[in-house]
Design an enzyme around this catalytic site. Structure first.
Site, PDB file in Angstrom:
ATOM      1  N   CYS A 138      56.916  42.029  82.300  1.00 49.96           N
ATOM      2  CA  CYS A 138      57.228  44.105  82.231  1.00 49.96           C
ATOM      3  C   CYS A 138      59.054  43.662  83.222  1.00 49.96           C
ATOM      4  O   CYS A 138      59.550  44.485  83.603  1.00 49.96           O
ATOM      5  CB  CYS A 138      56.530  44.432  82.427  1.00 49.96           C
ATOM      6  SG  CYS A 138      55.241  45.317  81.341  1.00 49.96           S
ATOM      7  N   HIS A 157      50.290  38.158  75.749  1.00 49.00           N
ATOM      8  CA  HIS A 157      48.937  38.013  75.603  1.00 49.00           C
ATOM      9  C   HIS A 157      47.796  36.910  75.372  1.00 49.00           C
ATOM     10  O   HIS A 157      49.000  35.687  74.979  1.00 49.00           O
ATOM     11  CB  HIS A 157      48.548  39.081  74.196  1.00 49.00           C
ATOM     12  CG  HIS A 157      49.737  40.143  74.042  1.00 49.00           C
ATOM     13  ND1 HIS A 157      49.703  41.509  74.427  1.00 49.00           N
ATOM     14  CD2 HIS A 157      51.221  41.135  73.072  1.00 49.00           C
ATOM     15  CE1 HIS A 157      50.887  41.943  74.136  1.00 49.00           C
ATOM     16  NE2 HIS A 157      51.647  41.708  73.281  1.00 49.00           N
ATOM     17  N   ALA A 189      49.819  47.042  80.583  1.00 50.12           N
ATOM     18  CA  ALA A 189      50.478  47.576  80.024  1.00 50.12           C
ATOM     19  C   ALA A 189      50.809  47.918  78.836  1.00 50.12           C
ATOM     20  O   ALA A 189      50.044  48.262  78.142  1.00 50.12           O
ATOM     21  CB  ALA A 189      51.311  45.902  79.845  1.00 50.12           C
ATOM     22  N   PHE A 243      49.228  49.104  74.191  1.00 52.34           N
ATOM     23  CA  PHE A 243      48.875  48.872  75.042  1.00 52.34           C
ATOM     24  C   PHE A 243      47.860  47.028  75.142  1.00 52.34           C
ATOM     25  O   PHE A 243      47.622  46.585  73.857  1.00 52.34           O
ATOM     26  CB  PHE A 243      47.903  49.830  75.767  1.00 52.34           C
ATOM     27  CG  PHE A 243      46.293  50.486  74.935  1.00 52.34           C
ATOM     28  CD1 PHE A 243      46.753  51.751  74.370  1.00 52.34           C
ATOM     29  CD2 PHE A 243      45.104  49.103  74.897  1.00 52.34           C
ATOM     30  CE1 PHE A 243      45.086  51.763  73.549  1.00 52.34           C
ATOM     31  CE2 PHE A 243      43.965  49.724  75.010  1.00 52.34           C
ATOM     32  CZ  PHE A 243      44.008  50.472  73.824  1.00 52.34           C
ATOM     33  N   ALA A 244      47.569  46.565  76.086  1.00 56.83           N
ATOM     34  CA  ALA A 244      47.023  45.463  76.722  1.00 56.83           C
ATOM     35  C   ALA A 244      46.561  46.023  77.944  1.00 56.83           C
ATOM     36  O   ALA A 244      47.161  45.487  79.154  1.00 56.83           O
ATOM     37  CB  ALA A 244      48.167  45.007  76.773  1.00 56.83           C
ATOM     38  N   ARG A 293      59.357  46.449  69.894  1.00 56.28           N
ATOM     39  CA  ARG A 293      58.717  47.152  71.321  1.00 56.28           C
ATOM     40  C   ARG A 293      59.425  47.822  71.628  1.00 56.28           C
ATOM     41  O   ARG A 293      59.783  46.766  72.242  1.00 56.28           O
ATOM     42  CB  ARG A 293      56.806  47.135  71.270  1.00 56.28           C
ATOM     43  CG  ARG A 293      56.926  45.792  72.281  1.00 56.28           C
ATOM     44  CD  ARG A 293      55.820  45.827  72.710  1.00 56.28           C
ATOM     45  NE  ARG A 293      56.558  44.591  73.587  1.00 56.28           N
ATOM     46  CZ  ARG A 293      56.290  44.055  74.279  1.00 56.28           C
ATOM     47  NH1 ARG A 293      57.244  44.783  75.017  1.00 56.28           N
ATOM     48  NH2 ARG A 293      56.627  43.445  74.955  1.00 56.28           N
ATOM     49  N   GLY A 294      59.484  48.752  72.575  1.00 53.75           N
ATOM     50  CA  GLY A 294      59.835  49.201  73.531  1.00 53.75           C
ATOM     51  C   GLY A 294      59.658  47.656  75.267  1.00 53.75           C
ATOM     52  O   GLY A 294      58.565  47.519  74.677  1.00 53.75           O
ATOM     53  N   THR A 315      55.974  40.394  77.668  1.00 53.99           N
ATOM     54  CA  THR A 315      54.888  40.299  77.830  1.00 53.99           C
ATOM     55  C   THR A 315      53.986  39.145  77.407  1.00 53.99           C
ATOM     56  O   THR A 315      54.516  38.214  76.607  1.00 53.99           O
ATOM     57  CB  THR A 315      54.346  41.782  78.546  1.00 53.99           C
ATOM     58  OG1 THR A 315      52.576  41.744  78.884  1.00 53.99           O
ATOM     59  CG2 THR A 315      53.767  42.161  76.177  1.00 53.99           C
TER      60      THR A 315
END
Lengths: 472, 223
Positions: free
Chosen positions: B181, B89, B149, B164-165, B82-83, B87
């Protein structure tokens, strides 16, 4: 470089998915671009052969820049008659001969076996455990969860109707309710050791209580500072050292430890407890407890015994508050849970009102939710006594710090087999035996708990555990 | 909402805790099926076990722990496709993966990011959290720090994945493993930290679903 949005003036070529000489289908992705926070695949505007790449990976170019040519008539390997490679551009801006890029691409749908198979067999830990216990291959079970995932209901239904087994069917796409779905893996995870991580003895703290709790209203400035403020001395940094600021939890823990130790004069007493009786009861009730779905750990036994004994020793279930003694009306037992890294002390409120099995359930539930960071704030507040279990990591005994606002903390050492001398109560004859034993330490605030009280408290805990009532 | 023509559907799938790798596979699978029009738009809502993921523009130096150290702490490590940068989770974080075929009037990568932000800002507002955008820093911010994010992928045919998160539960320790990020000195926060109270996923999910439907003009159907 296709126009990928009004505000996007440039893009970086992240990866070429096709190389020069490769044949490409219209709408087949040929490169990936990335801008901040977005990755996008760029499909070919036409079928043909990729004959030239003008922009390398990692290069950033403006929208409108030609990045490659696709020859619409060439055979793979042969060269030009050029076709600019555009992308999923807004209507009316498609590449010269690429025509309309919109609409479904010709990409064949993936075969669905792979991920579905994985999801089915990768059901929740609870479901997997049930399957394992009953020797069930999850692939045999019809899953009604998402994409055929086997839910708890499915496996229980399968076990209940095992005679009918062998049924097959297309998995339905029904889902459990949100709360079930999100909670089940947590509640269902197996927890053989509800509080496996006893903290290192010096680390018992909860960030729940603000600093300065003990600062009395009428105290002088000096005492306010003494009871409420912590300043850690600084040291020179040497060449090879690394400096890292403390995060919030560590800072609060450090502060709490200093204040707890500064205010309460700590004394520790030790006693050795025999776990033969506890082991007997565990063996005796194992099947019944398994049916109830509860694991009764040593910690549950210890918490049960302490919560009863605390009622007999009000000064241990109390604190010094200003010039008063504050005897607590409830018995709320905090149990330290190692989060590795970090530590949290969930609290079993009114522990003295719970049965052994009830306590065991609370211990498992709180420890699980502590690890999942799902405790409610009130569940880490209000402890009147604490238990920490450094023994689970093999240490013989600990000298834990008493959390602020309480009078005592029990540390349980490792439970291990030792050679002991037993005296026959009838004949007085000595025998050598192998017994499971553990060293308990009680850290207590010597302002309120005298040494003899502590000894009596520990003796009673020992007595209760060694002659544990069958009906607890 | 328009009265005349019904809105197209978006199937909402609430999946509980899903290992990161399974989440990737599921998305790939659904992207292909969405592209071939076998299924309508999808919104996956889930949580991941602790995992650090690297976006395409990830800087390894924003990973503060070595892969070995991460493994020791039970934190997985993935390149996410992904872009975005690095990050984290983990449990307590609501992850949303919309698998949408963006209609022609929404075919704008940054526009899509802003729409996702809008969904979260509106949902947060209903929870009592004032979230806002920070120009140049995709995601949703509060006075206390970054609460959500965003990092997405758009595949051939304008099919979206990743998403998203939103940090709901207490800010996990896992963020200490990374520079979130790639933005140093900007704290990460969560709904619970901002509100100083416990907020369940079951409170947040319906709000996210509702505003997702409104912003993207889709009719959510929880399946």
């Amino acid at each position: 470089m296709p126009q990928m949005g009004e505000s996007i003036a440039e893009g970086t070529v992240a990866r070429w998915l096709k190389q020069v000489g490769d044949s490409v289908q219209r709408d087949e992705p040929i490169l990936e671009i990335s801008t901040d926070k977005v990755d996008a695949e760029i499909p070919s505007p036409a079928s043909g052969v990729l004959v030239e790449i003008l922009v390398g990976e990692g290069q950033t170019v403006e929208v409108g820049t030609v990045v490659a040519y696709v020859d619409t008539e060439a055979q793979p390997g042969l060269v030009p008659a050029r076709e600019a490679a555009g992308g999923p551009s807004p209507e009316g801006q498609a590449g010269p001969a690429g025509g309309v890029v919109e609409g479904g691409s010709a990409a064949a749908p993936e075969v669905s076996g792979g991920p579905e198979e994985r999801l089915r067999t990768r059901s929740s830990p609870l479901v997997r455990r049930i399957a394992e216990e009953h020797g069930v291959d999850l692939r045999e079970v019809v899953g009604t969860g998402f994409m055929g995932r086997v839910t708890k209901q499915d496996i229980l239904g399968f076990l209940a109707g095992r005679s009918e087994a062998g049924k097959t069917g297309a998995p339905a796409a029904t889902l459990p309710s949100p709360s079930q779905a999100l909670r089940a893996p947590v509640a269902g995870a197996s927890a053989p050791q509800p509080t496996p991580g006893g903290p290192p003895p010096q680390a018992l703290a909860g960030p729940a209580r603000p600093a300065g709790e003990l600062g009395g209203g009428g105290a002088s400035e000096f005492w306010k500072v003494f009871f409420g403020e912590v300043q850690h001395p600084e040291y020179p940094v040497r060449g090879a050292d690394r400096v890292e600021p403390m995060d919030k939890v560590r800072r609060l823990t450090a502060e709490h430890m200093v204040l707890a130790k500064r205010v309460a004069p700590h004394v520790h007493s030790f006693i050795e407890v025999d776990f033969t009786r506890v082991d007997q009861l565990r063996a005796l009730h194992r099947d019944r407890w398994a049916q109830l779905g509860v694991k009764v750990s040593y910690t549950a036994f210890v918490a049960w015994a302490c919560s009863r004994v605390l009622r007999e020793f009000p000064m241990v279930n109390a604190t010094v508050s200003g010039n008063n003694l504050l005897f607590r009306g409830n018995v709320n037992v905090g149990i330290a849970v190692d989060l590795n890294p970090g530590l949290i002390v969930p609290v079993i409120h009114d522990a003295d009102e719970l049965s052994l099995v009830g306590l065991a359930k609370r211990v498992v539930d709180l420890a699980e939710r502590a690890r999942a960071r799902r405790l409610n704030p009130e569940e880490i507040q209000g402890a009147t006594f604490s238990i920490t279990n450094p023994g689970v990591l093999g240490t013989l005994a600990g000298t834990p710090i008493i959390p602020k606002g309480t009078a005592a903390i029990l540390g349980t050492g490792s439970i291990e087999k030792r050679v002991v001398v037993l005296e026959d109560p009838l004949t007085g004859a000595d025998t050598i035996a192998i017994r499971k034993r553990s060293i308990f330490s009680l850290g207590y605030d010597h302002r309120i708990v005298d040494g003899a009280d502590a000894a009596r408290f520990l003796s009673r805990v020992k007595e209760l555990l060694e002659g544990f009532p069958a009906d607890a | 909402m328009s009265v005349g023509s019904p809105l197209p559907p978006v199937e909402v799938r609430i999946l509980g805790v899903v290992p990161y790798r399974d989440g990737l596979e599921l998305q790939e699978h659904l992207v292909a099926r969405r592209r071939s029009e076998e299924i309508p738009d999808q919104l996956l809502l889930l949580e991941h076990p602790p995992v650090v993921t690297l976006g395409t523009s990830a800087h390894r130096e924003h990973l503060l722990l070595s892969p070995e150290e991460l493994e020791k702490r039970g934190i997985g490590l993935f390149e996410a496709g992904r872009g975005g940068d690095v990050t984290y989770h983990g449990p307590g974080q609501l992850v949303g993966y919309p698998i949408l075929r963006l209609p022609s009037h929404r075919r704008d990568l940054h526009g899509y990011l802003r729409d996702l932000e809008e969904v979260l800002i509106r949902a947060l507002r209903e929870l009592g959290v004032e979230g806002y955008r920070e120009p140049g820093y995709t995601g949703v911010w509060t006075k206390q720090g970054k609460v959500a994010a965003i990092g997405v992928r758009v595949s051939s045919g304008w099919i979206t994945s990743h998403g998203f998160a939103l940090n709901v539960g207490p800010t996990p320790d896992g963020f200490r493993a990374i520079v979130p990020c790639g933005i140093a000195n900007r704290p990460v926060t969560s709904v619970e930290e901002v509100l100083h109270q416990t907020v369940g996923m079951e409170e947040v999910i319906p709000l996210v679903v509702k505003h997702f439907g409104e912003v993207f003009e889709l009719e959510p159907i929880v399946v």
